[in-house]
Design a protein around this motif. Structure first.
Motif, PDB file in Angstrom:
ATOM      1  N   GLN A 144       1.001  -1.235  -0.142  1.00 35.75           N
ATOM      2  CA  GLN A 144      -0.018   0.140  -0.036  1.00 35.75           C
ATOM      3  C   GLN A 144       0.740   1.385   0.051  1.00 35.75           C
ATOM      4  O   GLN A 144       0.563   2.205  -0.633  1.00 35.75           O
ATOM      5  N   LEU A 145       1.857   1.325   0.712  1.00 33.87           N
ATOM      6  CA  LEU A 145       2.565   2.470   0.769  1.00 33.87           C
ATOM      7  C   LEU A 145       3.952   1.934   1.341  1.00 33.87           C
ATOM      8  O   LEU A 145       4.115   1.310   2.373  1.00 33.87           O
ATOM      9  N   SER A 146       5.140   2.262   0.585  1.00 31.78           N
ATOM     10  CA  SER A 146       6.562   1.718   0.929  1.00 31.78           C
ATOM     11  C   SER A 146       6.939   2.418   2.168  1.00 31.78           C
ATOM     12  O   SER A 146       6.475   3.450   2.463  1.00 31.78           O
ATOM     13  N   GLY A 147       8.076   1.652   2.820  1.00 31.57           N
ATOM     14  CA  GLY A 147       8.587   2.175   4.123  1.00 31.57           C
ATOM     15  C   GLY A 147       9.195   3.532   3.786  1.00 31.57           C
ATOM     16  O   GLY A 147       9.227   4.635   4.746  1.00 31.57           O
ATOM     17  N   ILE A 148      10.028   3.559   2.813  1.00 28.98           N
ATOM     18  CA  ILE A 148      10.631   5.096   2.347  1.00 28.98           C
ATOM     19  C   ILE A 148       9.494   5.959   2.362  1.00 28.98           C
ATOM     20  O   ILE A 148       9.708   7.086   2.884  1.00 28.98           O
ATOM     21  N   HIS A 156       9.380  13.798  14.248  1.00 37.81           N
ATOM     22  CA  HIS A 156      10.919  13.754  14.500  1.00 37.81           C
ATOM     23  C   HIS A 156      11.278  12.637  15.280  1.00 37.81           C
ATOM     24  O   HIS A 156      12.581  12.487  15.610  1.00 37.81           O
ATOM     25  N   PHE A 157      10.449  11.578  15.771  1.00 36.89           N
ATOM     26  CA  PHE A 157      11.085  10.445  16.389  1.00 36.89           C
ATOM     27  C   PHE A 157      11.869   9.763  15.600  1.00 36.89           C
ATOM     28  O   PHE A 157      11.740   9.502  14.366  1.00 36.89           O
ATOM     29  N   PRO A 158      13.057   9.138  16.352  1.00 36.60           N
ATOM     30  CA  PRO A 158      14.062   8.256  15.422  1.00 36.60           C
ATOM     31  C   PRO A 158      13.306   7.224  14.926  1.00 36.60           C
ATOM     32  O   PRO A 158      12.359   6.488  15.524  1.00 36.60           O
ATOM     33  N   ILE A 159      13.818   6.651  13.989  1.00 28.82           N
ATOM     34  CA  ILE A 159      13.217   5.474  12.707  1.00 28.82           C
ATOM     35  C   ILE A 159      14.320   4.497  12.715  1.00 28.82           C
ATOM     36  O   ILE A 159      15.414   5.068  12.025  1.00 28.82           O
ATOM     37  N   GLU A 191      18.646   4.921   0.571  1.00 31.64           N
ATOM     38  CA  GLU A 191      17.292   5.906   0.233  1.00 31.64           C
ATOM     39  C   GLU A 191      16.596   5.885   1.547  1.00 31.64           C
ATOM     40  O   GLU A 191      15.880   6.975   1.718  1.00 31.64           O
ATOM     41  N   GLY A 192      16.674   4.904   2.499  1.00 28.30           N
ATOM     42  CA  GLY A 192      16.066   5.246   3.614  1.00 28.30           C
ATOM     43  C   GLY A 192      16.466   6.300   4.579  1.00 28.30           C
ATOM     44  O   GLY A 192      15.791   7.179   5.201  1.00 28.30           O
ATOM     45  N   LEU A 193      17.970   6.341   4.722  1.00 32.05           N
ATOM     46  CA  LEU A 193      18.572   7.096   5.561  1.00 32.05           C
ATOM     47  C   LEU A 193      18.223   8.498   5.019  1.00 32.05           C
ATOM     48  O   LEU A 193      17.876   9.517   5.670  1.00 32.05           O
ATOM     49  N   GLU A 194      18.233   8.990   3.684  1.00 35.23           N
ATOM     50  CA  GLU A 194      18.252   9.915   3.092  1.00 35.23           C
ATOM     51  C   GLU A 194      16.690  10.474   3.296  1.00 35.23           C
ATOM     52  O   GLU A 194      16.308  11.674   3.217  1.00 35.23           O
ATOM     53  N   ALA A 195      15.645   9.547   3.327  1.00 37.77           N
ATOM     54  CA  ALA A 195      14.360   9.827   3.571  1.00 37.77           C
ATOM     55  C   ALA A 195      14.145  10.367   4.979  1.00 37.77           C
ATOM     56  O   ALA A 195      12.983  11.097   5.320  1.00 37.77           O
ATOM     57  N   GLY A 196      15.104  10.079   5.981  1.00 37.71           N
ATOM     58  CA  GLY A 196      15.099  10.514   7.352  1.00 37.71           C
ATOM     59  C   GLY A 196      14.996   9.391   8.317  1.00 37.71           C
ATOM     60  O   GLY A 196      14.893   9.791   9.391  1.00 37.71           O
ATOM     61  N   ALA A 197      15.419   8.394   8.001  1.00 37.77           N
ATOM     62  CA  ALA A 197      15.482   7.277   9.089  1.00 37.77           C
ATOM     63  C   ALA A 197      16.947   7.725   9.741  1.00 37.77           C
ATOM     64  O   ALA A 197      17.878   8.122   9.247  1.00 37.77           O
TER      65      ALA A 197
END
Length: 231
Positions: free
Chosen positions: A56-60, A72-75, A89-95
């Motif tokens: 339905q919606l990617s983790g990214i 802003h909670f850590p992911i 890609e995950g880290l750049e998205a905000g993880a």
């Protein structure tokens, strides 16, 4: 502490959710990205675990939209072995961190613990404020190096307040972060927990660690130890 767990594989999600609860976390779990995004937006999440490959919606996209919504909670992202593009890609998205499947649950718990501490400005598992020490690894509390016996919810309230020492924490914020979403949340129960904590942590009323701010909530006022604070 409240954890958002978004993982579509039931054989991983269910035992992980159960383990997190045994470790004292409150867990909001979803098996798809759309529901995970809703939970992350609507509830007071402290840390997230988000799988990259979600229906339905990617983790990214979940992470990207949470950050755009001001969350802003850590992911911590979960990725397939060897897929370095997902990590980037995950880290750049905000993880904030990643873990490669398959993994040991103990490593995931250690990473969550570290993310929670750092988000609150602490560098070590041992949180020291005046004569009170709280160990986030063993979930134990000492007063002047003597162990203090706390119930599970007393510990949760104290941990949240000590991690946010010096900050005003409302009753609604405490209930949001220590109770599951389907529990009856009574703010009067928080008052009971705080009253018990005062008696156990300060039986002679020498330190007065928890300040009440009428109409606003509570503040843990004992000074942080320099060695425990993040650089």
């Amino acid at each position: 502490m409240r954890v958002l767990l978004v993982e579509d594989e039931a054989e991983l999600r269910n035992p992980l959710e159960a383990r997190l609860r045994r470790e004292g976390y409150t867990v909001d779990a979803a098996d798809n990205g759309r529901d995970g995004l809703f939970l992350g937006r609507e509830y007071g999440i402290d840390v997230g675990i988000v799988d990259i490959g979600l229906p339905q919606l990617s983790g990214i996209e979940v992470i990207r939209q949470l950050r755009q919504a001001g969350k802003h909670f850590p992911i911590l992202i979960l990725t397939a072995r060897g897929n370095w593009q997902d990590k980037v890609e995950g880290l750049e998205a905000g993880a904030d961190d990643y873990l490669v499947k398959p993994f040991h649950v103990e490593e995931l718990l250690a990473r969550l613990n570290a993310l929670l501490r750092r988000a609150a400005g602490w560098s070590q598992p041992l949180i020291e404020c005046g004569p009170i020490e709280l160990d986030t690894r063993s979930q134990t509390v000492c007063l002047q190096q003597q162990p203090i016996d706390l119930t599970a919810y007393e510990y949760k309230v104290l941990e949240y307040m000590m991690l946010h020492a010096g900050q005003v924490v409302s009753k609604s914020e405490l209930t949001e972060h220590i109770y599951d979403q389907d529990w009856d949340r009574d703010s009067n129960v928080i008052e009971v927990f705080v009253r018990r904590l005062r008696k156990k942590l300060d039986p002679e009323a020498r330190y007065k660690p928890i300040e009440t701010l009428r109409g606003r909530g509570y503040r843990f006022v004992l000074k942080r130890a320099e060695s425990s604070s993040a650089e």
